[in-house]
Design a protein around this motif. Structure first.
Motif, PDB file in Angstrom:
ATOM      1  N   ALA A 243       0.831  -1.203   0.000  1.00 43.81           N
ATOM      2  CA  ALA A 243       0.000   0.000   0.000  1.00 43.81           C
ATOM      3  C   ALA A 243       0.871   1.261   0.000  1.00 43.81           C
ATOM      4  O   ALA A 243       0.571   2.239  -0.685  1.00 43.81           O
ATOM      5  CB  ALA A 243      -0.923  -0.009   1.218  1.00 43.81           C
ATOM      6  N   HIS A 244       1.960   1.227   0.779  1.00 42.94           N
ATOM      7  CA  HIS A 244       2.866   2.376   0.842  1.00 42.94           C
ATOM      8  C   HIS A 244       3.515   2.620  -0.516  1.00 42.94           C
ATOM      9  O   HIS A 244       3.609   3.770  -0.980  1.00 42.94           O
ATOM     10  CB  HIS A 244       3.930   2.132   1.905  1.00 42.94           C
ATOM     11  N   MET A 245       3.961   1.553  -1.179  1.00 46.49           N
ATOM     12  CA  MET A 245       4.599   1.698  -2.477  1.00 46.49           C
ATOM     13  C   MET A 245       3.608   2.200  -3.520  1.00 46.49           C
ATOM     14  O   MET A 245       3.967   2.960  -4.418  1.00 46.49           O
ATOM     15  CB  MET A 245       5.205   0.364  -2.917  1.00 46.49           C
ATOM     16  N   ALA A 246       2.352   1.764  -3.413  1.00 51.02           N
ATOM     17  CA  ALA A 246       1.331   2.247  -4.351  1.00 51.02           C
ATOM     18  C   ALA A 246       1.129   3.748  -4.186  1.00 51.02           C
ATOM     19  O   ALA A 246       0.983   4.486  -5.172  1.00 51.02           O
ATOM     20  CB  ALA A 246       0.023   1.504  -4.123  1.00 51.02           C
ATOM     21  N   THR A 247       1.144   4.220  -2.933  1.00 54.30           N
ATOM     22  CA  THR A 247       1.007   5.653  -2.676  1.00 54.30           C
ATOM     23  C   THR A 247       2.198   6.418  -3.248  1.00 54.30           C
ATOM     24  O   THR A 247       2.031   7.456  -3.900  1.00 54.30           O
ATOM     25  CB  THR A 247       0.900   5.923  -1.165  1.00 54.30           C
ATOM     26  N   LEU A 248       3.407   5.905  -3.008  1.00 55.12           N
ATOM     27  CA  LEU A 248       4.600   6.558  -3.537  1.00 55.12           C
ATOM     28  C   LEU A 248       4.586   6.587  -5.059  1.00 55.12           C
ATOM     29  O   LEU A 248       4.985   7.569  -5.684  1.00 55.12           O
ATOM     30  CB  LEU A 248       5.862   5.836  -3.045  1.00 55.12           C
ATOM     31  N   SER A 249       4.130   5.488  -5.652  1.00 56.64           N
ATOM     32  CA  SER A 249       4.076   5.413  -7.110  1.00 56.64           C
ATOM     33  C   SER A 249       3.115   6.451  -7.681  1.00 56.64           C
ATOM     34  O   SER A 249       3.413   7.119  -8.678  1.00 56.64           O
ATOM     35  CB  SER A 249       3.640   4.003  -7.543  1.00 56.64           C
ATOM     36  N   ARG A 250       1.955   6.608  -7.021  1.00 56.13           N
ATOM     37  CA  ARG A 250       0.998   7.615  -7.486  1.00 56.13           C
ATOM     38  C   ARG A 250       1.584   9.018  -7.354  1.00 56.13           C
ATOM     39  O   ARG A 250       1.444   9.856  -8.246  1.00 56.13           O
ATOM     40  CB  ARG A 250      -0.308   7.509  -6.688  1.00 56.13           C
ATOM     41  N   GLN A 251       2.252   9.273  -6.224  1.00 54.99           N
ATOM     42  CA  GLN A 251       2.852  10.592  -6.021  1.00 54.99           C
ATOM     43  C   GLN A 251       3.946  10.862  -7.039  1.00 54.99           C
ATOM     44  O   GLN A 251       4.055  11.965  -7.585  1.00 54.99           O
ATOM     45  CB  GLN A 251       3.415  10.692  -4.601  1.00 54.99           C
ATOM     46  N   ALA A 252       4.771   9.829  -7.298  1.00 57.57           N
ATOM     47  CA  ALA A 252       5.847   9.995  -8.277  1.00 57.57           C
ATOM     48  C   ALA A 252       5.282  10.233  -9.666  1.00 57.57           C
ATOM     49  O   ALA A 252       5.789  11.066 -10.426  1.00 57.57           O
ATOM     50  CB  ALA A 252       6.744   8.758  -8.272  1.00 57.57           C
ATOM     51  N   SER A 253       4.207   9.521 -10.014  1.00 57.24           N
ATOM     52  CA  SER A 253       3.596   9.695 -11.331  1.00 57.24           C
ATOM     53  C   SER A 253       3.049  11.109 -11.495  1.00 57.24           C
ATOM     54  O   SER A 253       3.218  11.744 -12.540  1.00 57.24           O
ATOM     55  CB  SER A 253       2.472   8.678 -11.540  1.00 57.24           C
ATOM     56  N   LEU A 254       2.390  11.594 -10.434  1.00 58.50           N
ATOM     57  CA  LEU A 254       1.870  12.959 -10.479  1.00 58.50           C
ATOM     58  C   LEU A 254       3.001  13.974 -10.583  1.00 58.50           C
ATOM     59  O   LEU A 254       2.917  14.952 -11.324  1.00 58.50           O
ATOM     60  CB  LEU A 254       1.018  13.244  -9.231  1.00 58.50           C
ATOM     61  N   GLY A 255       4.089  13.715  -9.819  1.00 60.53           N
ATOM     62  CA  GLY A 255       5.242  14.609  -9.863  1.00 60.53           C
ATOM     63  C   GLY A 255       5.884  14.628 -11.239  1.00 60.53           C
ATOM     64  O   GLY A 255       6.234  15.694 -11.766  1.00 60.53           O
ATOM     65  N   MET A 256       6.047  13.453 -11.845  1.00 60.23           N
ATOM     66  CA  MET A 256       6.631  13.368 -13.180  1.00 60.23           C
ATOM     67  C   MET A 256       5.753  14.106 -14.194  1.00 60.23           C
ATOM     68  O   MET A 256       6.242  14.819 -15.062  1.00 60.23           O
ATOM     69  CB  MET A 256       6.782  11.906 -13.598  1.00 60.23           C
ATOM     70  N   ALA A 257       4.446  13.900 -14.090  1.00 59.79           N
ATOM     71  CA  ALA A 257       3.530  14.560 -15.016  1.00 59.79           C
ATOM     72  C   ALA A 257       3.643  16.079 -14.895  1.00 59.79           C
ATOM     73  O   ALA A 257       3.619  16.800 -15.902  1.00 59.79           O
ATOM     74  CB  ALA A 257       2.097  14.106 -14.753  1.00 59.79           C
ATOM     75  N   ALA A 258       3.765  16.558 -13.647  1.00 62.33           N
ATOM     76  CA  ALA A 258       3.903  17.999 -13.432  1.00 62.33           C
ATOM     77  C   ALA A 258       5.208  18.518 -14.028  1.00 62.33           C
ATOM     78  O   ALA A 258       5.252  19.583 -14.651  1.00 62.33           O
ATOM     79  CB  ALA A 258       3.836  18.317 -11.946  1.00 62.33           C
ATOM     80  N   LEU A 259       6.299  17.754 -13.861  1.00 58.55           N
ATOM     81  CA  LEU A 259       7.592  18.176 -14.383  1.00 58.55           C
ATOM     82  C   LEU A 259       7.581  18.274 -15.902  1.00 58.55           C
ATOM     83  O   LEU A 259       8.233  19.141 -16.488  1.00 58.55           O
ATOM     84  CB  LEU A 259       8.685  17.198 -13.930  1.00 58.55           C
TER      85      LEU A 259
END
Length: 380
Positions: free
Chosen positions: A178-194
Motif C-alpha cells: 500500500a505504501h509503495m502504491a502511494t509513492l508510485s501515485r505521487q511519483a507519477s503525479l510529480g513526473m507529469a507535473a515536471l
C-alpha cells in the motif's frame, strides 16, 4: 511427522518470499496469495481494499478467471453483495490479523437464511470461507478471503494454523504494498507535473550522467544552446562553464549538499543564454528513490521566459513542504519571516522552524542565498 512439519515450514517461507517480492511485482503478489489458496484447498481467493466511509471497494485482486471466468459474478459481489455479506460483518468486528472461519461464527441455520449463501455462493458451487483483516490504515482496510467448493470439508485447525503463522508476513507485505502504491501515485503525479514545466529539469549524478530529463530539458540542450549532452551526460560546451558545472554537481551530490547557479554569459562565445541552477536532491525524494545514489537536480532556464512560480511547483522542485515553499516565495517578494508568521497565522517560533528547514533542505546558509536560489529558478 517431523518431515511433514519441515515441509510445511518450507512452504510458508516460500509463500512469504513471494508476498514480499509482490510489494513491487504484481505477478509475485498474485502468485503468493494463490499459493496460500492452494495450500488451504481453496478454489477462489479475493484480496480487496475497502475505503473509509462510503468509498466502497478501492482495489481487488482475485483468481476468478481460473474458476470458470467469474468476472461478472465477482463484479456483482463487490458492487452489491459485499454490503450485506454476513461474513464481512464478522470480519469487521475481529481484531487485525485474526483468522476467521465462517462456520465458527455463523451457525448452520443462519447460513441457510443468508442471501449471500443461498443466492450467490451456492449457485456457484461455493461454501466454506476463511478470511482476515490484514491492514487498517485510518479506515482504509485490506481484507483477504479464501473459499472452498461446496463439496469440500470445512476449514480445520491445520489450515487455520498455516495462514495464522503466515499472517505477520501477509500483513507486513500488505502495508509495504500500500505504501509503495502511494509513492508510485505521487511519483507519477510529480513526473507529469515536471513534463509540463517551461524550465528544463534534469536529474544527474556527480559525473553528469543523466537519469531523467523532462521535455523542456531535452529541448534546451539542443544546439545552439550552451548546454548539451554527449554519451548520456550533461555538459557545457564552454570549458570554463563545464568546470563550474562539475564543481556544482560534486557539491550538490556530496554531504552536506550545497546548491549553486551560474549564467552561461560567463563564457564569451555563447550565442544563446541559459541560467543553470544545481540543487541537491534528497534521497527521500520520489525522483531519486529509483537510483539509490547521490543525485542533483539541474534546472535550465532562459532568462525572462518564466513567470512567477506557484508554491506547488516550488514544492516539487525543491522537495519542500507547502508552508516552506510559501515562506520562500514571500522572502523572494521582499517580505520577512515575521511577515510570513502574520500571513500564516502562526507563531514566530514556527516560522523560524520553517526557515531552518528551508536552509537544511536547500543547502543554503543565509536568507540571501535562498532568495538568489529561487530567483535563478524564477527569472520572471
Amino acid at each position: 511427522m517431523k518431515n511433514s512439519a519441515s515441509g510445511l515450514e518450507s512452504k510458508r517461507q516460500q509463500v512469504a518470499a513471494l508476498l514480499y517480492d509482490g510489494v513491487l511485482n504484481a505477478e509475485d503478489w498474485y502468485a503468493g496469495i494463490d499459493a496460500i489458496g492452494n495450500q488451504l484447498g481453496a478454489v477462489l481467493f479475493n484480496f480487496f481494499t475497502l475505503g473509509s466511509g462510503s468509498a466502497g471497494v478501492l482495489d481487488s485482486v482475485d483468481n476468478q478467471e481460473q474458476v470458470g471466468g467469474l468476472v461478472k459474478e465477482m463484479r456483482d459481489y463487490l458492487d452489491h453483495w459485499i454490503r450485506t455479506d454476513v461474513r464481512m460483518q464478522v470480519l469487521m468486528d475481529m481484531p487485525l490479523g485474526e483468522v476467521m472461519c465462517d462456520h465458527e461464527h455463523i451457525n448452520t441455520r443462519e447460513i441457510s437464511r443468508q442471501p449471500v449463501y443461498t443466492e450467490f455462493l451456492r449457485p456457484l458451487g461455493l461454501q466454506n470461507t476463511m478470511g482476515a483483516l490484514v491492514r487498517d490504515d485510518n479506515g482504509v482496510r485490506d481484507f483477504i478471503g479464501f473459499i472452498r467448493p461446496s463439496d469440500h470439508k470445512q476449514y480445520g485447525s491445520r489450515e487455520k494454523q498455516f495462514i495464522q503463522q503466515l499472517m505477520p508476513s501477509l500483513m507486513g507485505a500488505a502495508r509495504l504494498r500500500a505504501h509503495m502504491a502511494t509513492l508510485s501515485r505521487q511519483a507519477s503525479l510529480g513526473m507529469a507535473a515536471l513534463e509540463t514545466l517551461a524550465q528544463g529539469i534534469a536529474v544527474v549524478d556527480a559525473q553528469g550522467r543523466i537519469h531523467y530529463a523532462n521535455a523542456a530539458a531535452e529541448r534546451l540542450t539542443q544546439l545552439p544552446s550552451p548546454i548539451g549532452t554527449a554519451q548520456g551526460r550533461l555538459l557545457c560546451r564552454n570549458p570554463v562553464l563545464q568546470a563550474r558545472l562539475q564543481q556544482l554537481l560534486a557539491k550538490a551530490c556530496a554531504s552536506p549538499a550545497q546548491a549553486g547557479a551560474f549564467d552561461s554569459l560567463m563564457g564569451s562565445t555563447q550565442a544563446t543564454r541559459l541560467v543553470v541552477t544545481v540543487l541537491p536532491l534528497k534521497a527521500s525524494h520520489a525522483l531519486s528513490s529509483s537510483w539509490q545514489k547521490p543525485l542533483a537536480l539541474v534546472v535550465l532556464v532562459v532568462p525572462g521566459s518564466i513567470s512567477a512560480l506557484d508554491h506547488r511547483v516550488v514544492c516539487d522542485m525543491l522537495g519542500l513542504s507547502p508552508s516552506e515553499a510559501r515562506l520562500l516565495l514571500l522572502l523572494v517578494a521582499g517580505k520577512s519571516v515575521k511577515d510570513f508568521a502574520a500571513v500564516e497565522g502562526c507563531s514566530w517560533h514556527t516560522a523560524r522552524s520553517h526557515l531552518k528547514n528551508l536552509m537544511r533542505k536547500t543547502g543554503c546558509h543565509r536568507q540571501l542565498e535562498l532568495v538568489q536560489l529561487l530567483q535563478a529558478l524564477q527569472l520572471g
